[in-house]
Design a protein around this motif. Structure first.
Motif, mmCIF file in Angstrom:
data_model
loop_
_atom_site.group_PDB
_atom_site.id
_atom_site.type_symbol
_atom_site.label_atom_id
_atom_site.label_comp_id
_atom_site.label_asym_id
_atom_site.label_seq_id
_atom_site.Cartn_x
_atom_site.Cartn_y
_atom_site.Cartn_z
ATOM 1 N N LYS A 367 0.842 -1.191 0.000
ATOM 2 C CA LYS A 367 0.000 0.000 0.000
ATOM 3 C C LYS A 367 0.889 1.257 0.000
ATOM 4 C CE LYS A 367 -3.840 1.804 2.734
ATOM 5 N NZ LYS A 367 -3.147 2.522 3.809
ATOM 6 N N LEU A 368 1.922 1.242 0.850
ATOM 7 C CA LEU A 368 2.831 2.397 0.915
ATOM 8 C C LEU A 368 3.514 2.628 -0.425
ATOM 9 C CD1 LEU A 368 4.500 1.958 4.417
ATOM 10 C CD2 LEU A 368 3.209 3.946 3.640
ATOM 11 N N LEU A 369 3.917 1.545 -1.066
ATOM 12 C CA LEU A 369 4.588 1.683 -2.368
ATOM 13 C C LEU A 369 3.624 2.225 -3.408
ATOM 14 C CD1 LEU A 369 6.743 -1.582 -2.349
ATOM 15 C CD2 LEU A 369 7.578 0.762 -2.234
ATOM 16 N N ASP A 370 2.378 1.751 -3.364
ATOM 17 C CA ASP A 370 1.363 2.273 -4.282
ATOM 18 C C ASP A 370 1.205 3.783 -4.079
ATOM 19 O OD1 ASP A 370 0.789 -0.081 -5.579
ATOM 20 O OD2 ASP A 370 -0.810 -0.664 -4.177
ATOM 21 N N GLU A 371 1.103 4.169 -2.794
ATOM 22 C CA GLU A 371 0.937 5.588 -2.480
ATOM 23 C C GLU A 371 2.107 6.413 -2.980
ATOM 24 O OE1 GLU A 371 -1.354 4.736 1.727
ATOM 25 O OE2 GLU A 371 0.373 6.096 1.723
ATOM 26 N N ALA A 372 3.303 5.808 -2.912
ATOM 27 C CA ALA A 372 4.501 6.534 -3.338
ATOM 28 C C ALA A 372 4.615 6.579 -4.850
ATOM 29 C CB ALA A 372 5.740 5.883 -2.732
ATOM 30 N N GLY A 373 3.645 6.003 -5.531
ATOM 31 C CA GLY A 373 3.630 6.096 -6.989
ATOM 32 C C GLY A 373 4.335 4.952 -7.691
ATOM 33 N N TRP A 374 4.643 3.891 -6.963
ATOM 34 C CA TRP A 374 5.302 2.741 -7.591
ATOM 35 C C TRP A 374 4.248 1.650 -7.807
ATOM 36 C CZ3 TRP A 374 10.142 3.459 -9.282
ATOM 37 C CH2 TRP A 374 10.907 4.451 -8.670
ATOM 38 N N ARG A 375 3.849 1.443 -9.079
ATOM 39 C CA ARG A 375 2.790 0.468 -9.397
ATOM 40 C C ARG A 375 3.411 -0.792 -9.994
ATOM 41 N NH1 ARG A 375 -1.821 2.601 -7.384
ATOM 42 N NH2 ARG A 375 -1.543 4.851 -7.313
ATOM 43 N N ALA A 386 7.073 7.640 -14.566
ATOM 44 C CA ALA A 386 8.017 7.835 -15.675
ATOM 45 C C ALA A 386 8.459 6.493 -16.273
ATOM 46 C CB ALA A 386 9.243 8.602 -15.177
ATOM 47 N N GLY A 387 7.974 5.390 -15.713
ATOM 48 C CA GLY A 387 8.321 4.080 -16.265
ATOM 49 C C GLY A 387 9.615 3.501 -15.732
ATOM 50 N N GLU A 388 10.203 4.175 -14.727
ATOM 51 C CA GLU A 388 11.451 3.649 -14.171
ATOM 52 C C GLU A 388 11.153 2.502 -13.224
ATOM 53 O OE1 GLU A 388 13.923 7.866 -14.007
ATOM 54 O OE2 GLU A 388 12.540 7.290 -12.418
ATOM 55 N N LYS A 389 12.025 1.472 -13.272
ATOM 56 C CA LYS A 389 11.831 0.312 -12.407
ATOM 57 C C LYS A 389 12.253 0.648 -10.984
ATOM 58 C CE LYS A 389 13.833 -3.340 -14.523
ATOM 59 N NZ LYS A 389 14.131 -4.772 -14.647
ATOM 60 N N LEU A 390 11.583 0.060 -9.997
ATOM 61 C CA LEU A 390 12.014 0.201 -8.610
ATOM 62 C C LEU A 390 13.080 -0.866 -8.354
ATOM 63 C CD1 LEU A 390 11.925 1.541 -5.958
ATOM 64 C CD2 LEU A 390 9.864 0.319 -5.351
ATOM 65 N N GLY A 418 7.478 -6.574 -5.221
ATOM 66 C CA GLY A 418 7.720 -5.838 -6.455
ATOM 67 C C GLY A 418 8.924 -4.913 -6.438
ATOM 68 N N VAL A 419 9.836 -5.140 -5.493
ATOM 69 C CA VAL A 419 11.057 -4.333 -5.464
ATOM 70 C C VAL A 419 12.224 -5.225 -5.883
ATOM 71 C CG1 VAL A 419 12.591 -2.908 -4.070
ATOM 72 C CG2 VAL A 419 10.137 -2.982 -3.569
ATOM 73 N N GLU A 420 12.970 -4.766 -6.880
ATOM 74 C CA GLU A 420 14.118 -5.556 -7.306
ATOM 75 C C GLU A 420 15.360 -5.094 -6.546
ATOM 76 O OE1 GLU A 420 15.693 -7.000 -11.554
ATOM 77 O OE2 GLU A 420 16.032 -4.881 -11.205
ATOM 78 N N ALA A 421 16.036 -6.037 -5.881
ATOM 79 C CA ALA A 421 17.296 -5.721 -5.216
ATOM 80 C C ALA A 421 18.403 -6.445 -5.970
ATOM 81 C CB ALA A 421 17.251 -6.154 -3.758
ATOM 82 N N ARG A 422 19.253 -5.659 -6.638
ATOM 83 C CA ARG A 422 20.342 -6.271 -7.411
ATOM 84 C C ARG A 422 21.559 -6.403 -6.513
ATOM 85 N NH1 ARG A 422 21.768 -2.292 -10.786
ATOM 86 N NH2 ARG A 422 20.261 -0.940 -9.786
ATOM 87 N N ILE A 423 22.025 -7.631 -6.326
ATOM 88 C CA ILE A 423 23.151 -7.863 -5.420
ATOM 89 C C ILE A 423 24.467 -7.560 -6.120
ATOM 90 C CG2 ILE A 423 24.412 -9.672 -4.200
ATOM 91 C CD1 ILE A 423 21.711 -10.926 -3.543
ATOM 92 N N ARG A 424 25.281 -6.722 -5.499
ATOM 93 C CA ARG A 424 26.640 -6.507 -6.002
ATOM 94 C C ARG A 424 27.543 -6.327 -4.792
ATOM 95 N NH1 ARG A 424 30.506 -2.785 -8.215
ATOM 96 N NH2 ARG A 424 29.455 -0.901 -7.522
#
Lengths: 557, 274, 310
Positions: A367-375, A386-390, A418-424
């Motif tokens: 819900k918080l992510l939706d509110e923050a504009g991340w769908r 803007a179409g940028e990935k989270l 729905g959040v991608e965490a790229r490990i480096r």
């Protein structure tokens, strides 16, 4: 040919046979062998800070003051703690009109170096002078800068004048006496080379360098240190004639040496990873005594607040809500360490039990992510207008398997919302000295802080402590957190001498940081103390004044 | 002994096939090799997890298949690059002789003497984005490891080809060919290189094996392929820490490495003992 | 032969000089200097402290200048102090080198003996060849960190015959502490030696002078020992020499698993800890060992096989 083979085989057998008598000797209880996962690179107590050195020198050197197992400040080398009430500490003005304090410590009269000469104010004076002369190269100069005058007219007491007043004024921290008789001539002969000239490095086994229950008897570089009873120790006599500290860096090998009987115990401060110790306990039953003690090592994830996605508090809160930390603790560590609410440890007197907490709640996170504009997008990863990935870069120290495990689990949990965490990951040397301390990470950085009781988090949360090139990258506010009210609290707490008045400030500070979440709290690491059944009295402290300082309490009945 | 060659090739082909079908196989079994499952940590083999599960409860079989892509990829890329570079420099040294030869061979000596670690750390610290490479991708890690292994791996091939090329260049038919006016390029291409194919092929087969093993050692030091990407090497290195708790977790990646190295050795033997 | 040595020694010196320059810059370009490391571990350092520490470690000087100062010192025989261990560099280096040379030397000797024995077995008894193949294969495929821990579990934890690692008490016997690490390195090295020995011996045994020796009624072992081995030793020697440097610095893994202080560990720590003086000298020492070993192998080859000395 066949004969040649036989000859080789016979040689091998011989090699094996002759080695048999050398197998682990039967243990005599007059000695104790301790395994440690790090070797102290050098031995000078006031230069550089290193856990292995602090552990080993805990047996052989007394600080004037230290925090005990109850996390209270105690006198080890002094008669009583100075306080405003007993008159040993007096508030005053500095010559240039600032608020200052003058504090007198009274040294124990029976405290001596290993050659029988007493520890006196002269030894403190030399330590202070060497620390203040900056060409000597003692690391943190803050203490020495603040302590602007040293006074003493009695060999067993000394007074320091400080140009600032803090609530923990009675603590001398790492400031320890140095044997002036031996060290002063070396220091005066060449201050810049003192670090390599010091007797602590050139004649480490000189008894006159040590003032604890033990002294360093032998050093095997890289392999271990042997501690012998200090003949001139006047306090309670320790139980063992000799303590051997052996370094085994590979933890599987450390465990093997314990199982093979070469080690009696593994220090909790620098020993087996929690997970490994738990598995060991499960397999060995009651062969060893296990203590799992929550300590002041705070595992957390710094968030780069310059990253637009992470600058939004809702995203930060969503990340924490979506991380099922309780599940990780239960499955990975069998509940042996607690989920943290923030940097202040629950055992700390200033801990606020009502600090906002974030129990696992993926629905609220979504819900918080939706509110923050991340769908949520078609591939399961959220996108903004803007179409940028989270998609965030998630870094930690390469090769630290415990962290890598947690990292991969967290990445999986975030992926589920729905959040991608790229490990480096990077080797520790690169990660700490470049990426983190020069703020070059772009998303999440997981590592740990080691602190002390009631440690004011100035360097990590005050806005002046954000590392910048023009400040030589000093400061540890790597997230870039800046909040005027938090700054004010951080400045206010140290100068509020009354603990009752300090407490509400501490509570407010914890609440604000927990709401803002510049740092995602994971847990306060538990240390695993593994020792023999017959050893009693080892009291883990959980902080930087290690259990070895209280070695005289250790008993082997 | 063509049977050795055939057996080795068959083994390697099977492993390569396993690597190729990894995503398909993961689909069939219905397992995501990257999804941790905290309830299945160190699960024993079962119909659900045919080979059991690893320290994070991930399916070992699918991880092993995905690991084949990385491990065989590192091995083949290293062997190929080291062979090409090594052959080129070895032949150059033999053909030009003189100071070129001296410089190349001393460079080779120096490289053999130089420990790889500082360079590895240096490469690990470089920001791949600045080189136009994706950050945090297994490809970048692979490239880093292959670069290091090739940097040190070409030396052996170069020494080998230099010696071989010297013998061929000194032979009568090369002299005869030169007398007939055959160009130098054609000479090298038609006469020298074909004579080097067999030893280089043997060296390459062994280099594949060496690279697979080297990757596991790098993983042990924390400088290998980074998680969550599986490679046989990092699976084995991760299992080392839990050797007492779950000794079986090491069995499968260990076995895979053994098979790959067996395949390479058989190929090398088959080539060298015709 | 003398000519070869005379030609090669200056080349070695030049290579060492170039290597030291390259290594200096490689370490210097690695991210993170000692002060940045201190910066992370100590929150109380102020910008002034950092500038002061930088000056103390002369990190404010250009890299080339620092290199020249260092190189000048080394040429005068001043090796400086190790930053990490606060000791003169040779004092740190020699014990580590000695420990590693003992370990690697014993392992190589054992590996060569076992390798030649296995190779000889395969060459003389073709029926035993698959067994030898299997043994070498296993030796090749097991990473040393894994073999080490398995040996520890078997011989130290389960059987209790040998120590699981570490160093003996002062004055104690070092032998028991050597067995497992030596076996670990030797097992891995053995494979290559066995493979080459088998190939070389098979080739040698087919040559006319062997056939004639056999015809004269020499025993198999004698034929192998006296006639085949000396010629087959040439490629083996090359292999040994090529391995020397890699073995010394590569002892890292074995030294870590068995908690033995040595060159591999020292070099790793020095590079990771940005200890220039120590890292450089250790690197050069390893390089020197390797190049001298290569030279020695070349000389031995010419001595064994005079045809090469053309």
């Amino acid at each position: 040919m066949a004969r040649a083979v036989r000859r080789v085989a016979r040689g091998l057998l011989l090699l094996l046979a002759t080695s048999l008598p050398g197998a682990p000797p039967a243990l005599a209880r007059d000695s104790l062998t301790i395994g440690l996962s790090q070797y102290p690179a050098n031995f000078h107590p006031n230069i550089e800070n290193m856990a292995a050195k602090a552990y080993i020198e805990g047996f052989a050197l007394r600080p004037v003051t230290a925090y005990d197992a109850e996390w209270k400040l105690a006198c080890l080398g002094c008669e009583r703690l100075p306080s405003l009430e007993n008159g040993d500490a007096v508030l005053e003005q500095t010559p240039d009109g600032k608020a200052g304090i003058r504090i007198t410590w009274r040294l124990r009269k029976d405290w001596t170096w290993g050659d029988g000469t007493p520890v006196t104010a002269e030894d403190m004076r030399f330590a202070w002078e060497a620390g203040r002369a900056f060409e000597t190269g003692f690391g943190p100069a803050e203490f020495y800068r603040s302590a602007y005058e040293f006074l003493s007219d009695d060999p067993h007491s000394f007074t320091l004048r400080f140009d600032k007043v803090t609530f923990d004024y009675a603590s001398l921290g790492q400031f320890q006496p140095l044997p002036a008789r031996i060290e002063r001539p070396r220091w005066e002969a060449g201050r810049a080379n003192y670090r390599t000239r010091s007797a602590y490095e050139t004649e480490t086994t000189n008894p006159a360098l040590w003032n604890g229950p033990y002294r360093v008897g032998a050093v095997q570089p890289g392999a271990g240190v042997t501690l012998e009873r200090n003949a001139h120790w006047s306090g309670q006599a320790p139980a063992f004639d000799r303590i051997q500290v052996r370094t085994v860096e590979n933890t599987a090998a450390l465990e093997a040496q314990l199982l093979a009987g070469q080690l009696d115990m593994v220090a909790g401060e620098l020993g087996l990873p929690l997970e490994q110790a738990i598995a060991l306990q499960r397999r060995t039953g009651d062969r060893f005594r296990f203590d799992f003690v929550p300590g002041l090592t705070y595992e957390h994830i710094d968030l780069m607040l310059d990253n637009p996605a992470l600058a939004d508090r809702r995203v930060r809160q969503a990340l924490l809500l979506a991380a099922d930390r309780a599940q990780i603790v239960a499955r990975l560590y069998e509940g042996r360490q607690e989920v943290a609410a923030g940097g202040v440890h629950p055992r700390d007197v200033m801990y606020d039990p009502d600090t906002p907490k974030y129990p696992f709640d993926p629905a609220r996170a979504a819900k918080l992510l939706d509110e923050a504009g991340w769908r949520t997008g078609t591939d399961g990863i959220r996108r903004n207008a803007a179409g940028e990935k989270l998609s965030l870069e998630f870094m930690t120290t390469a090769g630290n398997r415990a962290r890598e495990q947690v990292q991969q689990i967290l990445a999986g949990m975030w992926r589920a919302v729905g959040v991608e965490a790229r490990i480096r990951n990077e080797p520790p040397r690169v990660f700490f000295s470049e990426t983190v301390s020069k703020r070059r990470f772009t998303g999440l950085a997981m590592f740990a802080w080691v602190s002390s009781p009631e440690n004011v988090p100035r360097s990590t949360f005050h806005s002046e402590e954000i590392p910048r090139a023009e400040r030589n990258w000093s400061g540890q506010n790597y997230t870039g957190y800046s909040n005027a009210e938090v700054d004010r609290l951080i400045e206010q707490i140290p100068v509020t001498l009354d603990a009752a008045k300090r407490r509400p400030l501490w509570f407010e500070l914890q609440r604000r940081i927990a709401e803002d979440l510049p740092v995602l709290p994971l847990w306060h690491r538990s240390d695993a103390y593994v020792g023999p059944r017959w050893l009693e009295g080892v009291t883990p402290t959980g902080h930087q004044n290690y259990s070895s300082l209280w070695v005289t309490e250790w008993r082997a009945p | 002994m063509m049977t050795r060659l055939r057996l080795g090739l068959l083994l390697l082909a099977l492993l390569a096939l396993a690597a190729l079908i990894a995503p398909l196989a993961a689909g069939w079994i219905g397992k995501d090799p990257f999804a941790p499952d905290l309830f299945a940590r160190y699960a024993p083999p079962s119909p659900d997890h045919p080979l059991g599960a690893d320290e994070l409860g991930r399916d070992l079989l699918t991880r092993l298949l995905y690991g084949a892509r990385i491990s065989l990829g590192v091995g083949l890329a290293t062997a190929l690059a080291a062979s090409v570079l090594g052959t080129a420099l070895g032949v150059l040294a033999a053909w030009r002789g003189g100071w070129v030869d001296t410089v190349l061979m001393r460079l080779a000596d120096g490289l053999l003497a130089l420990p790889a670690l500082p360079i590895l750390v240096l490469l690990a610290a470089m920001d791949p984005a600045r080189l136009g490479l994706p950050r945090g991708e297994a490809v970048t890690d692979m490239l880093r490891i292959v670069t290091i292994l090739v940097l040190f791996g070409w030396v052996g091939v170069a020494r080998l080809t230099r010696a071989g090329a010297l013998t061929i260049l000194a032979s009568d038919y090369v002299r005869a060919a030169r007398a007939l006016g055959v160009t130098e390029a054609r000479l090298l291409w038609r006469h020298v290189l074909p004579g080097l194919v067999a030893p280089v092929a043997v060296a390459s087969a062994l280099a594949v094996a060496g690279a697979i093993l080297a990757e596991s050692v790098l993983s042990f030091l924390g400088l290998g392929i980074q998680p969550p990407t599986p490679s046989w090497g990092n699976m084995l290195a991760n299992a080392q820490e839990a050797v007492f708790a779950a000794p079986l977790a090491a069995l499968w990646p260990g076995l895979a490495i053994l098979l790959a190295i067996a395949g390479c050795s058989l190929v090398a033997d088959g080539l060298s003992r015709p | 032969m003398l000519r070869l040595a005379a030609l090669r020694l200056p080349q070695i010196a030049l290579t060492l000089a170039l290597l030291s320059l390259a290594a200096w810059f490689a370490i210097g370009l690695m991210p993170g200097d000692p002060v940045s490391l201190a910066l992370f571990s100590d929150p109380r350092l102020t910008p002034e402290d950092i500038a002061r520490l930088r000056a103390l470690h002369s990190l404010d000087q250009p890299m080339l200048e620092r290199y020249l100062a260092w190189a000048g010192g080394v040429l005068r025989g001043e090796f400086g102090y190790s930053r990490l261990f606060a000791q003169p560099v040779p004092a740190v280096l020699w014990p580590a080198l000695r420990s590693t040379l003992v370990l690697v030397g014993a392992a190589v000797a054992l590996a060569a003996a076992a390798g030649v024995a296995l190779g000889g077995l395969a060459a003389l008894r073709p029926r035993a060849a698959p067994l030898v193949d299997a043994a070498t294969l296993l030796a090749q495929a097991v990473p040393s960190f894994w073999l080490g821990i398995l040996l520890i579990i078997l011989f130290a934890v389960r059987l209790g015959w040998l120590p699981a690692g570490g160093a003996p008490e002062p004055g104690g016997s070092v032998l028991p502490f050597l067995v497992l690490p030596v076996a670990t390195i030797a097992f891995g090295q053995m494979a290559a030696y066995a493979r080459h020995a088998a190939a070389a011996l098979t080739a040698e045994l087919a040559r006319p002078h062997i056939t004639s020796a056999r015809a004269r009624g020499g025993s198999e072992a004698r034929v192998l020992w006296r006639h085949a081995l000396p010629n087959a030793a040439v490629p083996l020697l090359t292999l040994l020499a090529l391995d020397a440097g890699g073995l010394v610095s590569g002892a890292l893994v074995t030294e870590t698993v068995f908690a033995r202080p040595g060159m591999g560990k020292l070099l790793y720590d020095a590079v990771m800890g940005n200890d220039y003086n120590l890292a450089l000298l250790a690197l050069l020492l390893v390089a020197l060992v390797t190049m001298l070993a290569t030279l020695a192998a070349d000389l031995a080859q010419r001595w064994l096989d005079p045809r090469l000395d053309a």
